[in-house]
Design a protein around this motif. Sequence first.
Motif, mmCIF file in Angstrom:
data_model
loop_
_atom_site.group_PDB
_atom_site.id
_atom_site.type_symbol
_atom_site.label_atom_id
_atom_site.label_comp_id
_atom_site.label_asym_id
_atom_site.label_seq_id
_atom_site.Cartn_x
_atom_site.Cartn_y
_atom_site.Cartn_z
ATOM 1 N N HIS A 59 50.207 38.762 42.544
ATOM 2 C CA HIS A 59 50.225 39.929 41.640
ATOM 3 C C HIS A 59 50.914 41.172 42.181
ATOM 4 O O HIS A 59 50.999 42.164 41.476
ATOM 5 C CB HIS A 59 48.784 40.271 41.230
ATOM 6 N N ASP A 115 40.821 40.474 42.136
ATOM 7 C CA ASP A 115 41.224 40.439 43.545
ATOM 8 C C ASP A 115 40.720 41.712 44.248
ATOM 9 O O ASP A 115 40.505 42.738 43.608
ATOM 10 C CB ASP A 115 42.754 40.383 43.561
ATOM 11 N N LEU A 116 40.581 41.619 45.564
ATOM 12 C CA LEU A 116 40.255 42.799 46.377
ATOM 13 C C LEU A 116 41.261 43.931 46.179
ATOM 14 O O LEU A 116 40.924 45.111 46.215
ATOM 15 C CB LEU A 116 40.257 42.379 47.856
ATOM 16 N N HIS A 117 42.540 43.553 46.015
ATOM 17 C CA HIS A 117 43.629 44.538 45.945
ATOM 18 C C HIS A 117 44.013 44.843 44.498
ATOM 19 O O HIS A 117 43.899 43.987 43.624
ATOM 20 C CB HIS A 117 44.868 43.984 46.668
ATOM 21 N N ASP A 121 39.269 37.619 47.677
ATOM 22 C CA ASP A 121 39.158 38.486 48.857
ATOM 23 C C ASP A 121 38.201 39.679 48.731
ATOM 24 O O ASP A 121 37.990 40.378 49.734
ATOM 25 C CB ASP A 121 40.555 38.931 49.349
ATOM 26 N N GLY A 169 44.468 36.383 46.174
ATOM 27 C CA GLY A 169 44.139 36.573 47.586
ATOM 28 C C GLY A 169 42.914 35.768 47.986
ATOM 29 O O GLY A 169 42.195 35.215 47.141
HETATM 30 ZN ZN ZN Z 1 44.174 40.530 47.505
#
Ligand code: ZN
Length: 354
Positions: free
Chosen positions: A128, A164-166, A250, A287
């Motif tokens: 992404h 996702d974490l990000h 993640d 992730g």
């Molecule tokens: Zn991530």
Amino acid sequence: MIPHFYYHPRMMEYDFGPKHPLKPVRLARTMSLLRAMVPSVQVIDPGLATEDDLLRVHDEEFVDVVRRIYGEGVGKEELFTYGFGSVDTPPFAGIWEASLGYCGGGVAAAKALVEGAQLSYNMGGGLHHSQSNRASGFCVFNDPAISLAILKERFGKLLYVDIDLHHGDGVQAIWLDDPDVVTLSIHESGKTLYPGTGFVHEEGANGSAVNIPLDAYTTGDVWLKAFTEIFPRVLDRFRPEVIVLQMGCDPHIHDPLGHLQVTVQEWLGAVKHVRDTRLPILACGGGGYEMSNVPRMWAAAVMTLANIEVPKLAPSDIPVEWGVGSIFDPTPTERGIGLASAQGVIEYWRRKLG
Ligand SMILES: [Zn+2]
């Protein structure tokens, strides 16, 4: 039954080398665990994406550079311009074919929904961060953005959900000016983590970018509360006809790249909310950098979306050293971290979305 599951071992060739945190073995272990838990899963080879597929969302010059990067080679300046100058996303032998490989899954999974399927998977994708004109954050081409472009052939209103974490910055940027593609991303705040974006004020066309930035160390109960409060409001406001779900795992408490503290069961809570919309869903990976987490989280998510009950324990033929024996996490003692800050974000979207 697990329908329209697109995967091929060639997706493991997307490999930045042994010292890089993105480890292709996570895909192999996910597949082993999934096959052990759901022996009837039919895995379909999606083939490679074509250049025309890439050009739906990427610039021609960038696509051309990736094609030439090995073999013909490109200059140092070009490497930097197109996002390959860092240790995060270095060029590697076979990068072009490997990138076409995971994007092929995104193309096939999207076409399945265009043809009327309710659920499809591209667990080798979810990259992404890639932008229209450059690679970024381990991501060469943006398969979720390509999937969305294909889904537009059938669906009028599309929702991208990114757990996702990000921050899902690449997908957001590519679709920012299109009011019919809404992006919702819940992530660790850009104040403490790559890519440094994903704040509430990044609204896009007609408010089509919804971001839920959370403080470092936010616990999973707060993460899920924020998602549960805001996701239904996004559904009510935009009335999407289809969802692309990026399932980066993640945010997990033991993932080495970030500082969120989400358990497997809390993360699956968000997956269940998406499933329960009963909209057509394209689910992709993302992730996930701790090898004992990724296989159990992804296998459990694949099963959850297909309404298959997830057992508490992995089948006994899965090697003990993989550390995936127990699918769920122990209930954590720490709760409520990050709540005050998350309440501010929830309040913001309550006012904005109604
Ligand atoms: Zn991530």
